[in-house]
Design an enzyme around this catalytic site. Structure first.
Site, PDB file in Angstrom:
ATOM      1  CG  ASN A  94      27.930  92.583  -5.245  1.00  0.00           C
ATOM      2  OD1 ASN A  94      26.922  92.283  -4.608  1.00  0.00           O
ATOM      3  ND2 ASN A  94      28.734  93.586  -4.889  1.00  0.00           N
ATOM      4  CB  CYS A  97      24.429  90.153   0.783  1.00  0.00           C
ATOM      5  SG  CYS A  97      23.002  89.816  -0.280  1.00  0.00           S
ATOM      6  N   GLY A  98      21.947  91.079   3.110  1.00  0.00           N
ATOM      7  CA  GLY A  98      20.953  90.613   4.056  1.00  0.00           C
ATOM      8  C   GLY A  98      20.285  89.304   3.684  1.00  0.00           C
ATOM      9  CB  CYS A 152      18.517  94.815  -2.338  1.00  0.00           C
ATOM     10  SG  CYS A 152      20.037  95.382  -1.535  1.00  0.00           S
ATOM     11  CB  THR A 189      21.729  95.874   2.773  1.00  0.00           C
ATOM     12  OG1 THR A 189      21.995  95.827   1.352  1.00  0.00           O
ATOM     13  CG2 THR A 189      22.547  94.798   3.473  1.00  0.00           C
TER      14      THR A 189
END
Length: 272
Positions: free
Chosen positions: A60, A69-70, A209, A211
Site C-alpha cells: 500500500n 489488490c483486485g 478498491c 477487493t
C-alpha cells in the site's frame, strides 16, 4: 530502477521488477507519495516464480503489505503481457492466492479473485457508538464482514445521494474497530451498484478498491438476491464488471498504461 504506472478503475499503481525478494516498504512509501514521489495507490514488485508465470509483493502507499489488490491484479496482468513476462492467459501468485489473467482486448483485462469468506454479520447496534448525530449510517440495519483477500465491512444505504455525505471520522473509527476496509453501497437496480470505500493503507476514501467492490458484490448477491453478474461503480465512476463463477469472483474492466518513471535521488533518502 524503472517504474511503470498503470491505472484500473481509478486506482493507479507503480509496477517494477526485482529478481531478489526483499522488503520494499520504505521504497513504497517514498515513490507512492503524491507530492514527494511519483504518486500512486500502491507499489507492485514483480518477482520470478518456479511454479507460476511470476509472483508479486504488493505494498500500500503507506508501506504496509497486502496479500491481494483486485485492480492491481488486472494492471500487473497487462504489464506482464506487454513486457513479455507472460502470455495473454496466465497465472501468477499473490501471497497464497493463484490469480488467473485473461486479456480479452488490448486493454480489457479479466482476473479472478478466487474464493471469498463471510466472516460475520454485525447488527448496526454494535456500531452506533461511532456514529455522529444525524449520521447517514443510522438507517443501516446490518453490516457484513467479508474476506475477499483482505477484510471488508459492507453496509447498504437506501438513497444514492447519501454516498456523497459520508463522514470520514465515522468510517475511520469503524476501520480501526474491525481492522477492515469500510464500504458503503447503494443498489440502484439488480445489476448496478454504486459504492464508496474507506481503505486501509490509504486511510481515506479511495477512487476505487477492487477487493472492496468484490465484497459489496458478494454481500448484495447473498443478502439482497442480486444476480451472479453486476456492474460496480466506485467513486472514480470507472465501472467494473464482476461475476461469480464456480464460487470464484472474477473482475473484468479496462486498464490504462500511464507512463514510465526512473528512480533517482530516492536512493539517498534511505529507502534501502
Amino acid at each position: 530502477m524503472v517504474f511503470y504506472k498503470y491505472s484500473g478503475s481509478g486506482n493507479d499503481f507503480l509496477i517494477t521488477q526485482s529478481f531478489k525478494k526483499k522488503d520494499f516498504s520504505n521504497l513504497a512509501k517514498q515513490v507512492c507519495h503524491r507530492h514527494e514521489g511519483f504518486g500512486a495507490d500502491g507499489l507492485v514488485v514483480v518477482l520470478p516464480s518456479k511454479d507460476y508465470d511470476y509472483e508479486w509483493d504488493f505494498y500500500n502507499s503507506d508501506g504496509s503489505k497486502a496479500g491481494m489488490c483486485g485492480n492491481a491484479s488486472r494492471c500487473v496482468g497487462l504489464f506482464a503481457y506487454q513486457h513479455a513476462i507472460a502470455p495473454k492467459e496466465h497465472v501468477f501468485l499473490a501471497g497464497k492466492r493463484e490469480i488467473s489473467i485473461r486479456i480479452e482486448e488490448p486493454n480489457i483485462i479479466e482476473s479472478n479473485l478466487g474464493n471469498y469468506k463471510i466472516l460475520d454479520t454485525i447488527p448496526a447496534l454494535r456500531c452506533k457508538k461511532f456514529f455522529t448525530n444525524d449520521s447517514v449510517l443510522e438507517n443501516i440495519l446490518t453490516f457484513y464482514l467479508i474476506d475477499t483477500g483482505v477484510p471488508h465491512l459492507v453496509g447498504f444505504v437506501k438513497n444514492k445521494k447519501l454516498l456523497n455525505s459520508l463522514n470520514t471520522l465515522e468510517l475511520r473509527a469503524l476501520r480501526h474497530e474491525f481492522n477492515a476496509n469500510i464500504n458503503i453501497a447503494f443498489i440502484e437496480n439488480k445489476e448496478t451498484i454504486f459504492l464508496q470505500t474507506y481503505e486501509r493503507g490509504v486511510e481515506d476514501f479511495t477512487l476505487a478498491c477492487g477487493t472492496g467492490m468484490a465484497a459489496v458484490f458478494i454481500a448484495s448477491h447473498i443478502f439482497y438476491n442480486t444476480p451472479k453478474k453486476a456492474i460496480l461503480i466506485p467513486k472514480s465512476n470507472e465501472s467494473l464488471e464482476l461475476s461469480l463463477k464456480n464460487d470464484g469472483i472474477f473482475y473484468k474492466g479496462a486498464v490504462r498504461y500511464i507512463g514510465m518513471s526512473v528512480l533517482g535521488s530516492v536512493f539517498e533518502n534511505g529507502c534501502f
